[in-house]
Motif scaffolding. Sequence first.
Motif, PDB file in Angstrom:
ATOM      1  N   GLY A  28       0.473  -1.191   0.186  1.00  0.00           N
ATOM      2  CA  GLY A  28      -0.020   0.170  -0.223  1.00  0.00           C
ATOM      3  C   GLY A  28       0.701   1.477  -0.342  1.00  0.00           C
ATOM      4  O   GLY A  28       0.299   2.138  -0.863  1.00  0.00           O
ATOM      5  N   VAL A  29       1.904   1.583   0.563  1.00  0.00           N
ATOM      6  CA  VAL A  29       2.771   2.445   0.803  1.00  0.00           C
ATOM      7  C   VAL A  29       2.936   2.583  -0.325  1.00  0.00           C
ATOM      8  O   VAL A  29       3.759   3.417  -1.175  1.00  0.00           O
ATOM      9  CB  VAL A  29       3.615   2.171   2.096  1.00  0.00           C
ATOM     10  N   GLY A  30       4.200   1.934  -0.926  1.00  0.00           N
ATOM     11  CA  GLY A  30       4.777   1.767  -2.504  1.00  0.00           C
ATOM     12  C   GLY A  30       3.857   1.859  -3.650  1.00  0.00           C
ATOM     13  O   GLY A  30       4.297   3.142  -3.966  1.00  0.00           O
ATOM     14  N   ARG A  31       2.458   1.333  -3.186  1.00  0.00           N
ATOM     15  CA  ARG A  31       1.556   2.053  -4.880  1.00  0.00           C
ATOM     16  C   ARG A  31       1.591   3.433  -4.470  1.00  0.00           C
ATOM     17  O   ARG A  31       1.238   4.285  -5.136  1.00  0.00           O
ATOM     18  CB  ARG A  31       0.002   1.334  -4.386  1.00  0.00           C
ATOM     19  N   THR A  32       0.869   3.954  -3.015  1.00  0.00           N
ATOM     20  CA  THR A  32       1.002   5.511  -2.826  1.00  0.00           C
ATOM     21  C   THR A  32       1.762   5.884  -3.249  1.00  0.00           C
ATOM     22  O   THR A  32       1.402   7.235  -3.875  1.00  0.00           O
ATOM     23  CB  THR A  32       0.712   6.181  -1.697  1.00  0.00           C
ATOM     24  N   VAL A  36       1.470   9.094  -6.776  1.00  0.00           N
ATOM     25  CA  VAL A  36       1.756  10.448  -5.852  1.00  0.00           C
ATOM     26  C   VAL A  36       3.024  10.512  -6.938  1.00  0.00           C
ATOM     27  O   VAL A  36       2.895  11.796  -7.650  1.00  0.00           O
ATOM     28  CB  VAL A  36       2.065  10.641  -4.276  1.00  0.00           C
ATOM     29  N   THR A  37       4.358   9.718  -7.011  1.00  0.00           N
ATOM     30  CA  THR A  37       5.223  10.373  -8.136  1.00  0.00           C
ATOM     31  C   THR A  37       4.517  10.650  -9.356  1.00  0.00           C
ATOM     32  O   THR A  37       4.923  11.114 -10.731  1.00  0.00           O
ATOM     33  CB  THR A  37       6.048   9.629  -8.045  1.00  0.00           C
ATOM     34  N   GLY A  38       4.159   9.146  -9.782  1.00  0.00           N
ATOM     35  CA  GLY A  38       2.995   9.975 -11.270  1.00  0.00           C
ATOM     36  C   GLY A  38       2.409  10.381 -11.677  1.00  0.00           C
ATOM     37  O   GLY A  38       2.770  11.530 -12.719  1.00  0.00           O
ATOM     38  N   ALA A  39       1.193  11.233 -10.885  1.00  0.00           N
ATOM     39  CA  ALA A  39       0.821  12.383 -10.644  1.00  0.00           C
ATOM     40  C   ALA A  39       1.340  13.255 -10.702  1.00  0.00           C
ATOM     41  O   ALA A  39       1.620  14.579 -11.835  1.00  0.00           O
ATOM     42  CB  ALA A  39      -0.467  12.258  -9.481  1.00  0.00           C
ATOM     43  N   ILE A  63       8.295  13.882 -20.017  1.00  0.00           N
ATOM     44  CA  ILE A  63       8.143  13.993 -18.502  1.00  0.00           C
ATOM     45  C   ILE A  63       6.781  13.158 -17.757  1.00  0.00           C
ATOM     46  O   ILE A  63       7.275  12.659 -17.081  1.00  0.00           O
ATOM     47  CB  ILE A  63       8.280  15.451 -17.542  1.00  0.00           C
ATOM     48  N   GLY A  64       5.757  14.059 -18.679  1.00  0.00           N
ATOM     49  CA  GLY A  64       5.213  12.846 -18.392  1.00  0.00           C
ATOM     50  C   GLY A  64       4.420  11.370 -18.776  1.00  0.00           C
ATOM     51  O   GLY A  64       4.191  11.033 -17.599  1.00  0.00           O
ATOM     52  N   ASN A  65       5.275  10.924 -19.398  1.00  0.00           N
ATOM     53  CA  ASN A  65       5.396   9.873 -19.673  1.00  0.00           C
ATOM     54  C   ASN A  65       6.409   9.227 -18.527  1.00  0.00           C
ATOM     55  O   ASN A  65       6.466   7.643 -17.889  1.00  0.00           O
ATOM     56  CB  ASN A  65       5.900   8.609 -20.959  1.00  0.00           C
ATOM     57  N   VAL A  66       7.764  10.021 -17.673  1.00  0.00           N
ATOM     58  CA  VAL A  66       8.810   9.152 -16.943  1.00  0.00           C
ATOM     59  C   VAL A  66       7.159   9.097 -16.440  1.00  0.00           C
ATOM     60  O   VAL A  66       7.873   7.702 -15.046  1.00  0.00           O
ATOM     61  CB  VAL A  66       9.452   9.919 -16.625  1.00  0.00           C
ATOM     62  N   GLY A  67       6.640  10.031 -15.352  1.00  0.00           N
ATOM     63  CA  GLY A  67       6.784   9.781 -14.603  1.00  0.00           C
ATOM     64  C   GLY A  67       4.694   8.556 -14.277  1.00  0.00           C
ATOM     65  O   GLY A  67       4.725   7.871 -13.343  1.00  0.00           O
ATOM     66  N   SER A  68       4.292   8.376 -15.772  1.00  0.00           N
ATOM     67  CA  SER A  68       3.237   7.524 -15.437  1.00  0.00           C
ATOM     68  C   SER A  68       4.538   5.736 -15.800  1.00  0.00           C
ATOM     69  O   SER A  68       3.479   4.781 -14.840  1.00  0.00           O
ATOM     70  CB  SER A  68       2.292   6.941 -17.199  1.00  0.00           C
ATOM     71  N   GLY A  69       5.387   5.641 -16.520  1.00  0.00           N
ATOM     72  CA  GLY A  69       5.808   4.665 -15.832  1.00  0.00           C
ATOM     73  C   GLY A  69       6.872   4.591 -14.723  1.00  0.00           C
ATOM     74  O   GLY A  69       6.294   2.673 -14.438  1.00  0.00           O
ATOM     75  N   ILE A  70       6.796   5.429 -13.925  1.00  0.00           N
ATOM     76  CA  ILE A  70       7.892   5.240 -11.885  1.00  0.00           C
ATOM     77  C   ILE A  70       5.776   4.494 -11.332  1.00  0.00           C
ATOM     78  O   ILE A  70       6.275   3.632 -11.244  1.00  0.00           O
ATOM     79  CB  ILE A  70       7.312   6.389 -11.382  1.00  0.00           C
ATOM     80  N   GLN A  71       4.856   5.274 -12.111  1.00  0.00           N
ATOM     81  CA  GLN A  71       3.620   4.899 -11.303  1.00  0.00           C
ATOM     82  C   GLN A  71       3.155   3.366 -11.437  1.00  0.00           C
ATOM     83  O   GLN A  71       2.883   2.861 -10.962  1.00  0.00           O
ATOM     84  CB  GLN A  71       2.446   5.014 -11.551  1.00  0.00           C
ATOM     85  N   ASP A  72       3.773   2.715 -12.934  1.00  0.00           N
ATOM     86  CA  ASP A  72       3.257   1.430 -12.870  1.00  0.00           C
ATOM     87  C   ASP A  72       4.254   0.683 -12.674  1.00  0.00           C
ATOM     88  O   ASP A  72       3.550  -0.829 -12.624  1.00  0.00           O
ATOM     89  CB  ASP A  72       3.401   1.581 -15.208  1.00  0.00           C
ATOM     90  N   ALA A  74       5.646   1.014  -9.868  1.00  0.00           N
ATOM     91  CA  ALA A  74       5.691   1.095  -8.576  1.00  0.00           C
ATOM     92  C   ALA A  74       4.142   0.251  -8.213  1.00  0.00           C
ATOM     93  O   ALA A  74       4.367  -0.617  -7.192  1.00  0.00           O
ATOM     94  CB  ALA A  74       5.619   2.645  -7.975  1.00  0.00           C
ATOM     95  N   ASN A  75       3.209   0.537  -8.990  1.00  0.00           N
ATOM     96  CA  ASN A  75       2.432  -0.639  -8.642  1.00  0.00           C
ATOM     97  C   ASN A  75       2.569  -2.063  -8.965  1.00  0.00           C
ATOM     98  O   ASN A  75       1.478  -2.802  -8.172  1.00  0.00           O
ATOM     99  CB  ASN A  75       0.588   0.104  -9.818  1.00  0.00           C
ATOM    100  N   SER A  76       2.904  -2.550  -9.972  1.00  0.00           N
ATOM    101  CA  SER A  76       3.297  -3.957  -9.991  1.00  0.00           C
ATOM    102  C   SER A  76       4.269  -4.447  -8.848  1.00  0.00           C
ATOM    103  O   SER A  76       3.960  -5.822  -8.263  1.00  0.00           O
ATOM    104  CB  SER A  76       4.328  -3.741 -11.323  1.00  0.00           C
ATOM    105  N   VAL A  77       5.206  -4.109  -8.357  1.00  0.00           N
ATOM    106  CA  VAL A  77       6.271  -3.923  -6.711  1.00  0.00           C
ATOM    107  C   VAL A  77       5.305  -3.856  -5.893  1.00  0.00           C
ATOM    108  O   VAL A  77       5.409  -5.041  -5.917  1.00  0.00           O
ATOM    109  CB  VAL A  77       6.812  -2.942  -7.396  1.00  0.00           C
TER     110      VAL A  77
END
Length: 89
Positions: A28-32, A36-39, A63-72, A74-77
Amino acid sequence: MPLENNNDKGVTGAAKFVTSTVGNVAGGVGRTVGNVTGAAGRGLGDTITSATGSTGKPVGDAIGNVGSGIQDGANSVAKGVENAGQWKS
């Protein structure tokens, strides 16, 4: 009468409870953090694109795509951590 499954009793049951709780909290913390980083990355990218127009659009989009990649990622991890905590393979 069905036979009772003893796999989740005693020490094994306690270990599964603890690892499940820890895994769910860590996931949950990792997803949060990922969300936040993705947004923030997408917001920064949108701001750059808005401020610079078509000239800065490639940078803003990147930069937006990097944010989305980080979010994806983190959600996978986070999902993997939660699954491990629940002893899923």
